[in-house]
Write an enzyme that holds these catalytic residues in place. Structure first.
Site, mmCIF file in Angstrom:
data_model
loop_
_atom_site.group_PDB
_atom_site.id
_atom_site.type_symbol
_atom_site.label_atom_id
_atom_site.label_comp_id
_atom_site.label_asym_id
_atom_site.label_seq_id
_atom_site.Cartn_x
_atom_site.Cartn_y
_atom_site.Cartn_z
ATOM 1 N N ASP A 34 6.977 -2.233 -51.204
ATOM 2 C CA ASP A 34 5.891 -1.508 -51.868
ATOM 3 C C ASP A 34 4.513 -1.925 -51.343
ATOM 4 O O ASP A 34 4.329 -3.053 -50.899
ATOM 5 C CB ASP A 34 5.990 -1.792 -53.383
ATOM 6 C CG ASP A 34 5.289 -0.728 -54.210
ATOM 7 O OD1 ASP A 34 4.809 0.268 -53.639
ATOM 8 O OD2 ASP A 34 5.228 -0.902 -55.449
ATOM 9 N N TRP A 85 -2.300 -0.603 -48.631
ATOM 10 C CA TRP A 85 -2.620 -1.255 -47.357
ATOM 11 C C TRP A 85 -3.528 -0.345 -46.523
ATOM 12 O O TRP A 85 -4.517 -0.789 -45.952
ATOM 13 C CB TRP A 85 -1.322 -1.550 -46.594
ATOM 14 C CG TRP A 85 -1.509 -2.310 -45.318
ATOM 15 C CD1 TRP A 85 -1.493 -3.664 -45.155
ATOM 16 C CD2 TRP A 85 -1.747 -1.747 -44.021
ATOM 17 N NE1 TRP A 85 -1.708 -3.986 -43.831
ATOM 18 C CE2 TRP A 85 -1.867 -2.822 -43.117
ATOM 19 C CE3 TRP A 85 -1.874 -0.439 -43.526
ATOM 20 C CZ2 TRP A 85 -2.101 -2.646 -41.749
ATOM 21 C CZ3 TRP A 85 -2.113 -0.256 -42.170
ATOM 22 C CH2 TRP A 85 -2.220 -1.351 -41.292
ATOM 23 N N HIS A 95 2.397 3.947 -44.234
ATOM 24 C CA HIS A 95 3.852 4.122 -44.144
ATOM 25 C C HIS A 95 4.347 3.838 -42.728
ATOM 26 O O HIS A 95 5.414 3.263 -42.541
ATOM 27 C CB HIS A 95 4.246 5.533 -44.576
ATOM 28 C CG HIS A 95 3.982 5.798 -46.037
ATOM 29 N ND1 HIS A 95 4.357 4.907 -47.017
ATOM 30 C CD2 HIS A 95 3.377 6.831 -46.675
ATOM 31 C CE1 HIS A 95 3.990 5.387 -48.200
ATOM 32 N NE2 HIS A 95 3.385 6.544 -48.015
ATOM 33 N N TRP A 144 9.437 12.302 -55.136
ATOM 34 C CA TRP A 144 9.182 13.724 -54.874
ATOM 35 C C TRP A 144 7.907 14.184 -55.571
ATOM 36 O O TRP A 144 7.346 15.220 -55.221
ATOM 37 C CB TRP A 144 10.346 14.590 -55.372
ATOM 38 C CG TRP A 144 11.626 14.368 -54.628
ATOM 39 C CD1 TRP A 144 12.738 13.731 -55.099
ATOM 40 C CD2 TRP A 144 11.942 14.778 -53.288
ATOM 41 N NE1 TRP A 144 13.718 13.718 -54.133
ATOM 42 C CE2 TRP A 144 13.263 14.360 -53.011
ATOM 43 C CE3 TRP A 144 11.239 15.469 -52.285
ATOM 44 C CZ2 TRP A 144 13.889 14.583 -51.786
ATOM 45 C CZ3 TRP A 144 11.866 15.705 -51.075
ATOM 46 C CH2 TRP A 144 13.168 15.263 -50.834
ATOM 47 N N LEU A 148 24.757 -7.016 -39.307
ATOM 48 C CA LEU A 148 24.062 -6.655 -40.545
ATOM 49 C C LEU A 148 24.337 -5.217 -40.968
ATOM 50 O O LEU A 148 24.299 -4.298 -40.149
ATOM 51 C CB LEU A 148 22.547 -6.831 -40.334
ATOM 52 C CG LEU A 148 21.638 -6.390 -41.477
ATOM 53 C CD1 LEU A 148 21.704 -7.379 -42.634
ATOM 54 C CD2 LEU A 148 20.199 -6.246 -40.999
ATOM 55 N N ARG A 181 8.472 -4.524 -61.437
ATOM 56 C CA ARG A 181 9.377 -3.628 -62.162
ATOM 57 C C ARG A 181 10.433 -3.142 -61.176
ATOM 58 O O ARG A 181 10.258 -3.248 -59.962
ATOM 59 C CB ARG A 181 8.607 -2.437 -62.755
ATOM 60 C CG ARG A 181 7.761 -1.680 -61.756
ATOM 61 C CD ARG A 181 7.019 -0.493 -62.375
ATOM 62 N NE ARG A 181 6.046 0.048 -61.429
ATOM 63 C CZ ARG A 181 4.777 -0.333 -61.360
ATOM 64 N NH1 ARG A 181 4.307 -1.236 -62.198
ATOM 65 N NH2 ARG A 181 3.962 0.182 -60.453
ATOM 66 N N SER A 221 11.573 0.039 -60.974
ATOM 67 C CA SER A 221 11.336 1.424 -60.557
ATOM 68 C C SER A 221 12.649 2.172 -60.250
ATOM 69 O O SER A 221 12.744 2.885 -59.259
ATOM 70 C CB SER A 221 10.388 1.489 -59.356
ATOM 71 O OG SER A 221 9.135 0.946 -59.675
HETATM 72 C C1 IPE Z 1 9.288 2.176 -55.520
HETATM 73 O O1 IPE Z 1 7.941 2.184 -55.265
HETATM 74 C C2 IPE Z 1 9.986 3.095 -54.599
HETATM 75 C C3 IPE Z 1 9.956 2.754 -53.181
HETATM 76 C C4 IPE Z 1 9.428 1.699 -52.617
HETATM 77 C C5 IPE Z 1 10.597 3.712 -52.365
HETATM 78 P P1 IPE Z 1 6.931 3.174 -56.045
HETATM 79 O O2 IPE Z 1 5.601 2.825 -55.522
HETATM 80 O O3 IPE Z 1 7.394 4.556 -55.898
HETATM 81 O O4 IPE Z 1 7.134 2.726 -57.560
HETATM 82 P P2 IPE Z 1 6.139 2.820 -58.789
HETATM 83 O O5 IPE Z 1 5.749 4.249 -58.939
HETATM 84 O O6 IPE Z 1 4.965 1.950 -58.479
HETATM 85 O O7 IPE Z 1 6.920 2.293 -59.949
HETATM 86 C C1 IPE Z 2 5.980 2.090 -50.795
HETATM 87 O O1 IPE Z 2 4.595 2.101 -50.674
HETATM 88 C C2 IPE Z 2 6.620 3.012 -49.813
HETATM 89 C C3 IPE Z 2 7.324 4.155 -50.407
HETATM 90 C C4 IPE Z 2 7.261 4.599 -51.625
HETATM 91 C C5 IPE Z 2 8.158 4.854 -49.504
HETATM 92 P P1 IPE Z 2 3.712 3.008 -51.623
HETATM 93 O O2 IPE Z 2 3.489 4.307 -50.964
HETATM 94 O O3 IPE Z 2 4.297 3.079 -52.963
HETATM 95 O O4 IPE Z 2 2.356 2.190 -51.645
HETATM 96 P P2 IPE Z 2 1.403 1.987 -52.884
HETATM 97 O O5 IPE Z 2 2.233 1.384 -53.974
HETATM 98 O O6 IPE Z 2 0.881 3.326 -53.256
HETATM 99 O O7 IPE Z 2 0.361 1.053 -52.388
HETATM 100 MG MG MG Z 3 4.076 1.964 -54.645
#
Ligand code: IPE
Ligand code: IPE
Ligand code: MG
Length: 249
Positions: A29, A34, A46, A78, A140, A203, A205
């Site tokens: 996350d 970043w 990403h 989504w 792996l 959390r 999630s």
């Molecule tokens: C969890 O991160 C899902 C992934 C890393 C793919 P999110 O950024 O989507 O989760 P929330 O919304 O902060 O809980």
């Molecule tokens: C996690 O990073 C990557 C995916 C959900 C695929 P985020 O996109 O959730 O990054 P933040 O949490 O918004 O910084």
């Molecule tokens: Mg996130």
């Protein structure tokens, strides 16, 4: 005095390769933050995150970890702007298309958990191709959770159990934890022993809800693109110094 000090300092401060967690789950996350902090579009975060994933995968493979599962896209993701969803999907496609070249000689096997039927046809084809072509590898197991949701997974398992009962293949009194586990996306995998989440969020999630009943959680404030091999090492050492009781004493 000196010798004693040196000995105690070493204890528990290096990875014990004989006691590696068999399965490490990662919620990578913080990609968006970043990028935003650098005045860049979230998609740039990403991309950086995907590059970092390769480093961490290499590290785990060299170390001898058996399973690493990345939460790459949740059933809730989504709800992000279409532009961001598209960026994530095209990064994924790019990763899979280059996988053979990138993973060559690494003996890594790729697996996917989640409902991939909602992904584009092109992605689905590419996923099937890579999963098939790395099937014989014995290193792996690199698992991607794609359009994965723990609740969705549980509901699907319940539906399959109901169908088996309705079809006369299963008796309600025979349903146990094993029956249930076998109908999850992770049926062939051991439960994660260690779960790492970056970016300071604490959390699940909706990640591996059933499977994480006794998982050890490890958090860091570092954003995923900044998470290094050294951080991974720290998480594993911390895990190895914990006392897991599983309800016992
Ligand atoms: C969890 O991160 C899902 C992934 C890393 C793919 P999110 O950024 O989507 O989760 P929330 O919304 O902060 O809980
Ligand atoms: C996690 O990073 C990557 C995916 C959900 C695929 P985020 O996109 O959730 O990054 P933040 O949490 O918004 O910084
Ligand atoms: Mg996130």
């Amino acid at each position: 005095m000196f010798l004693f000090g040196r000995k105690s300092k070493r204890k528990g401060k290096e990875i014990d390769k004989n006691r590696l967690p068999v399965h490490i789950a990662i919620i990578p996350d913080g990609n968006g933050r970043w990028a935003t902090r650098r005045g860049m579009p979230r998609s740039a975060g990403h991309r950086e995150g995907a590059n970092n994933l390769k480093n961490i995968v290499k590290y785990c493979n060299n170390l001898g970890v058996t399973y690493v599962t990345f939460y790459a896209f949740s059933t809730e993701n989504w709800s992000r702007p279409k532009e961001e969803v598209d960026a994530l999907m095209s990064l994924l496609l790019e990763f899979l298309k280059n996988a053979d070249k990138e993973l060559e000689g690494s003996n890594i096997r790729i697996k996917v958990i989640g409902d991939i039927s909602r992904l584009s046809k092109e992605l689905q084809t590419e996923i099937k191709r890579v999963v098939e072509s790395t099937k014989v590898n014995t290193g792996l197991n690199l698992v991607f959770a794609l359009n994965y949701g723990g609740r969705d997974e549980i509901v699907n398992a319940v539906r399959r159990i109901a169908q088996d009962v309705q079809g006369g293949r299963l008796r309600p009194e025979d349903i146990d934890e094993e029956t249930f586990s076998r109908r999850l996306y992770t049926s062939e995998m051991p439960d994660p022993e260690l779960l790492i989440r970056t970016s300071g969020e604490k959390r699940s999630s909706n990640f591996l809800l059933w499977q994480s009943a006794y998982t050890e959680f490890w958090y860091t404030d570092k954003l995923w693109p900044d998470f290094t091999e050294k951080d991974m090492e720290e998480a594993i050492i911390d895990f190895q110094n914990r006392n897991r009781r599983f309800g016992g004493i």
